[in-house]
Design a protein around this motif. Structure first.
Motif, PDB file in Angstrom:
ATOM      1  N   ASN A 231     -10.039  13.562   0.844  1.00  0.00           N
ATOM      2  CA  ASN A 231     -11.213  12.937   0.254  1.00  0.00           C
ATOM      3  C   ASN A 231     -11.544  11.736   1.146  1.00  0.00           C
ATOM      4  OD1 ASN A 231     -13.130  11.508  -1.216  1.00  0.00           O
ATOM      5  ND2 ASN A 231     -12.262  12.177  -3.178  1.00  0.00           N
ATOM      6  N   PRO A 232     -12.196  11.988   2.305  1.00  0.00           N
ATOM      7  CA  PRO A 232     -12.419  10.934   3.299  1.00  0.00           C
ATOM      8  C   PRO A 232     -13.122   9.687   2.771  1.00  0.00           C
ATOM      9  CG  PRO A 232     -12.987  13.074   4.204  1.00  0.00           C
ATOM     10  CD  PRO A 232     -12.736  13.271   2.740  1.00  0.00           C
ATOM     11  N   GLU A 233     -14.025   9.843   1.815  1.00  0.00           N
ATOM     12  CA  GLU A 233     -14.767   8.698   1.315  1.00  0.00           C
ATOM     13  C   GLU A 233     -13.872   7.683   0.598  1.00  0.00           C
ATOM     14  OE1 GLU A 233     -15.666  11.963   0.275  1.00  0.00           O
ATOM     15  OE2 GLU A 233     -16.924  12.150   2.053  1.00  0.00           O
ATOM     16  N   HIS A 234     -12.752   8.128   0.076  1.00  0.00           N
ATOM     17  CA  HIS A 234     -11.871   7.251  -0.705  1.00  0.00           C
ATOM     18  C   HIS A 234     -10.511   7.026  -0.047  1.00  0.00           C
ATOM     19  CE1 HIS A 234     -14.674   7.058  -3.995  1.00  0.00           C
ATOM     20  NE2 HIS A 234     -14.843   8.364  -3.894  1.00  0.00           N
ATOM     21  N   ALA A 235     -10.305   7.566   1.135  1.00  0.00           N
ATOM     22  CA  ALA A 235      -9.018   7.427   1.821  1.00  0.00           C
ATOM     23  C   ALA A 235      -8.742   5.971   2.171  1.00  0.00           C
ATOM     24  CB  ALA A 235      -9.010   8.284   3.086  1.00  0.00           C
ATOM     25  N   GLY A 236      -7.479   5.607   2.123  1.00  0.00           N
ATOM     26  CA  GLY A 236      -7.056   4.291   2.566  1.00  0.00           C
ATOM     27  C   GLY A 236      -6.964   3.229   1.502  1.00  0.00           C
ATOM     28  N   HIS A 237      -7.163   3.569   0.233  1.00  0.00           N
ATOM     29  CA  HIS A 237      -7.175   2.555  -0.813  1.00  0.00           C
ATOM     30  C   HIS A 237      -6.020   2.675  -1.807  1.00  0.00           C
ATOM     31  CE1 HIS A 237     -11.101   1.246   0.535  1.00  0.00           C
ATOM     32  NE2 HIS A 237     -11.462   2.513   0.572  1.00  0.00           N
ATOM     33  N   ALA A 238      -5.117   3.614  -1.617  1.00  0.00           N
ATOM     34  CA  ALA A 238      -4.021   3.812  -2.573  1.00  0.00           C
ATOM     35  C   ALA A 238      -2.913   2.788  -2.368  1.00  0.00           C
ATOM     36  CB  ALA A 238      -3.444   5.223  -2.434  1.00  0.00           C
ATOM     37  N   VAL A 239      -2.293   2.414  -3.465  1.00  0.00           N
ATOM     38  CA  VAL A 239      -1.111   1.553  -3.456  1.00  0.00           C
ATOM     39  C   VAL A 239      -0.123   2.181  -4.435  1.00  0.00           C
ATOM     40  CG1 VAL A 239      -0.187  -0.740  -3.947  1.00  0.00           C
ATOM     41  CG2 VAL A 239      -2.487  -0.502  -2.963  1.00  0.00           C
ATOM     42  N   GLN A 240       0.994   2.650  -3.912  1.00  0.00           N
ATOM     43  CA  GLN A 240       2.021   3.289  -4.733  1.00  0.00           C
ATOM     44  C   GLN A 240       3.354   2.610  -4.448  1.00  0.00           C
ATOM     45  OE1 GLN A 240       1.030   5.597  -6.787  1.00  0.00           O
ATOM     46  NE2 GLN A 240      -0.868   6.303  -5.882  1.00  0.00           N
ATOM     47  N   THR A 241       4.169   2.399  -5.468  1.00  0.00           N
ATOM     48  CA  THR A 241       5.522   1.882  -5.283  1.00  0.00           C
ATOM     49  C   THR A 241       6.487   2.799  -6.015  1.00  0.00           C
ATOM     50  OG1 THR A 241       4.734  -0.396  -5.133  1.00  0.00           O
ATOM     51  CG2 THR A 241       7.079  -0.081  -5.604  1.00  0.00           C
ATOM     52  N   ILE A 242       7.533   3.187  -5.325  1.00  0.00           N
ATOM     53  CA  ILE A 242       8.559   4.074  -5.862  1.00  0.00           C
ATOM     54  C   ILE A 242       9.864   3.285  -5.900  1.00  0.00           C
ATOM     55  CG2 ILE A 242       9.832   6.218  -5.495  1.00  0.00           C
ATOM     56  CD1 ILE A 242       7.320   7.103  -3.771  1.00  0.00           C
ATOM     57  N   LEU A 243      10.465   3.143  -7.076  1.00  0.00           N
ATOM     58  CA  LEU A 243      11.746   2.455  -7.190  1.00  0.00           C
ATOM     59  C   LEU A 243      12.869   3.451  -6.914  1.00  0.00           C
ATOM     60  CD1 LEU A 243      11.122   0.256 -10.355  1.00  0.00           C
ATOM     61  CD2 LEU A 243      10.923  -0.389  -7.950  1.00  0.00           C
ATOM     62  N   VAL A 244      13.813   3.040  -6.065  1.00  0.00           N
ATOM     63  CA  VAL A 244      14.919   3.909  -5.668  1.00  0.00           C
ATOM     64  C   VAL A 244      16.247   3.210  -5.940  1.00  0.00           C
ATOM     65  CG1 VAL A 244      13.552   5.163  -3.951  1.00  0.00           C
ATOM     66  CG2 VAL A 244      14.790   3.108  -3.265  1.00  0.00           C
ATOM     67  N   ASP A 245      17.317   4.000  -6.086  1.00  0.00           N
ATOM     68  CA  ASP A 245      18.643   3.447  -6.356  1.00  0.00           C
ATOM     69  C   ASP A 245      19.210   2.694  -5.161  1.00  0.00           C
ATOM     70  OD1 ASP A 245      18.697   4.437  -8.941  1.00  0.00           O
ATOM     71  OD2 ASP A 245      19.713   6.284  -8.368  1.00  0.00           O
ATOM     72  N   ASP A 246      19.005   3.214  -3.955  1.00  0.00           N
ATOM     73  CA  ASP A 246      19.582   2.610  -2.749  1.00  0.00           C
ATOM     74  C   ASP A 246      18.465   2.374  -1.734  1.00  0.00           C
ATOM     75  OD1 ASP A 246      20.970   1.907  -0.440  1.00  0.00           O
ATOM     76  OD2 ASP A 246      22.593   3.336  -0.807  1.00  0.00           O
ATOM     77  N   LEU A 247      17.851   1.204  -1.817  1.00  0.00           N
ATOM     78  CA  LEU A 247      16.718   0.885  -0.946  1.00  0.00           C
ATOM     79  C   LEU A 247      17.118   0.888   0.520  1.00  0.00           C
ATOM     80  CD1 LEU A 247      13.752   0.079  -0.658  1.00  0.00           C
ATOM     81  CD2 LEU A 247      14.483  -2.313  -0.962  1.00  0.00           C
ATOM     82  N   ASP A 248      18.278   0.328   0.841  1.00  0.00           N
ATOM     83  CA  ASP A 248      18.700   0.273   2.242  1.00  0.00           C
ATOM     84  C   ASP A 248      18.879   1.666   2.835  1.00  0.00           C
ATOM     85  OD1 ASP A 248      18.662  -2.535   2.279  1.00  0.00           O
ATOM     86  OD2 ASP A 248      20.714  -2.627   1.501  1.00  0.00           O
ATOM     87  N   ALA A 249      19.458   2.569   2.075  1.00  0.00           N
ATOM     88  CA  ALA A 249      19.629   3.948   2.557  1.00  0.00           C
ATOM     89  C   ALA A 249      18.273   4.620   2.744  1.00  0.00           C
ATOM     90  CB  ALA A 249      20.496   4.746   1.591  1.00  0.00           C
ATOM     91  N   ARG A 250      17.352   4.399   1.821  1.00  0.00           N
ATOM     92  CA  ARG A 250      16.015   4.994   1.919  1.00  0.00           C
ATOM     93  C   ARG A 250      15.304   4.487   3.167  1.00  0.00           C
ATOM     94  NH1 ARG A 250      12.781   8.756  -1.035  1.00  0.00           N
ATOM     95  NH2 ARG A 250      14.583   8.557  -2.370  1.00  0.00           N
ATOM     96  N   VAL A 251      15.304   3.183   3.385  1.00  0.00           N
ATOM     97  CA  VAL A 251      14.640   2.589   4.549  1.00  0.00           C
ATOM     98  C   VAL A 251      15.310   3.066   5.840  1.00  0.00           C
ATOM     99  CG1 VAL A 251      14.146   0.400   5.720  1.00  0.00           C
ATOM    100  CG2 VAL A 251      13.768   0.616   3.259  1.00  0.00           C
ATOM    101  N   GLY A 252      16.628   3.166   5.832  1.00  0.00           N
ATOM    102  CA  GLY A 252      17.346   3.664   7.005  1.00  0.00           C
ATOM    103  C   GLY A 252      16.988   5.101   7.329  1.00  0.00           C
ATOM    104  N   GLY A 253      16.883   5.944   6.310  1.00  0.00           N
ATOM    105  CA  GLY A 253      16.502   7.342   6.523  1.00  0.00           C
ATOM    106  C   GLY A 253      15.100   7.467   7.087  1.00  0.00           C
ATOM    107  N   ILE A 254      14.189   6.653   6.576  1.00  0.00           N
ATOM    108  CA  ILE A 254      12.816   6.683   7.076  1.00  0.00           C
ATOM    109  C   ILE A 254      12.784   6.229   8.531  1.00  0.00           C
ATOM    110  CG2 ILE A 254      10.507   5.677   6.806  1.00  0.00           C
ATOM    111  CD1 ILE A 254      11.138   5.562   3.752  1.00  0.00           C
ATOM    112  N   ALA A 255      13.559   5.199   8.865  1.00  0.00           N
ATOM    113  CA  ALA A 255      13.628   4.717  10.251  1.00  0.00           C
ATOM    114  C   ALA A 255      14.180   5.794  11.183  1.00  0.00           C
ATOM    115  CB  ALA A 255      14.487   3.456  10.329  1.00  0.00           C
ATOM    116  N   GLU A 256      15.174   6.545  10.713  1.00  0.00           N
ATOM    117  CA  GLU A 256      15.726   7.646  11.515  1.00  0.00           C
ATOM    118  C   GLU A 256      14.671   8.705  11.808  1.00  0.00           C
ATOM    119  OE1 GLU A 256      19.127   9.163   9.460  1.00  0.00           O
ATOM    120  OE2 GLU A 256      20.296   7.332   9.804  1.00  0.00           O
ATOM    121  N   ARG A 257      13.679   8.810  10.935  1.00  0.00           N
ATOM    122  CA  ARG A 257      12.598   9.780  11.143  1.00  0.00           C
ATOM    123  C   ARG A 257      11.414   9.159  11.883  1.00  0.00           C
ATOM    124  NH1 ARG A 257      14.768  10.870   6.059  1.00  0.00           N
ATOM    125  NH2 ARG A 257      13.127   9.788   4.904  1.00  0.00           N
ATOM    126  N   GLY A 258      11.615   7.939  12.414  1.00  0.00           N
ATOM    127  CA  GLY A 258      10.652   7.338  13.325  1.00  0.00           C
ATOM    128  C   GLY A 258       9.554   6.483  12.721  1.00  0.00           C
TER     129      GLY A 258
END
Length: 113
Positions: A53-80
């Motif tokens: 939906n190009p007209e509305h792209a770029g305006h979303a804000v989502q937050t997901i609470l996770v048990d292990d934030l450091d592990a999640r951030v590390g995994g995302i970093a491993e994927r670049g």
């Protein structure tokens, strides 16, 4: 009480967005409702989806609470992918934000230990 959640994010370029979310979420979509949507199950009965939906792209804000934030951030970093911003609140809650190719914000939060 049972709660199901479908949180949507509008994007311009379906293929670019899908590839980015695969890297951030660490998994392929759970299903494809049609040619312009992809859906990930991020927890039982809780879904995050992208939809063209190009007209509305770029305006979303989502937050997901996770048990292990450091592990999640590390995994995302491993994927670049590196965070766009990090926040720490006085009560010990932390939040790490990422921006997809359209500028939508996807945050991961962690509760105090």
């Amino acid at each position: 009480m049972s709660i199901d959640l479908f949180a949507g994010i509008y994007v311009r370029d379906y293929e670019a967005a899908k590839a980015w979310y695969v890297r951030v979420l660490g998994a392929e979509p759970a299903f494809y409702p049609n040619d312009t949507e992809a859906v990930w199950e991020i927890a039982e009965h809780r879904y995050l989806y992208i939809r063209v939906n190009p007209e509305h792209a770029g305006h979303a804000v989502q937050t997901i609470l996770v048990d292990d934030l450091d592990a999640r951030v590390g995994g995302i970093a491993e994927r670049g992918i590196e965070p766009a911003n990090r926040e720490a609140y006085p009560n010990g809650v932390r939040k790490v934000m990422y921006h997809d190719p359209d500028g939508n914000e996807i945050g991961f939060g962690g509760m105090p230990e």
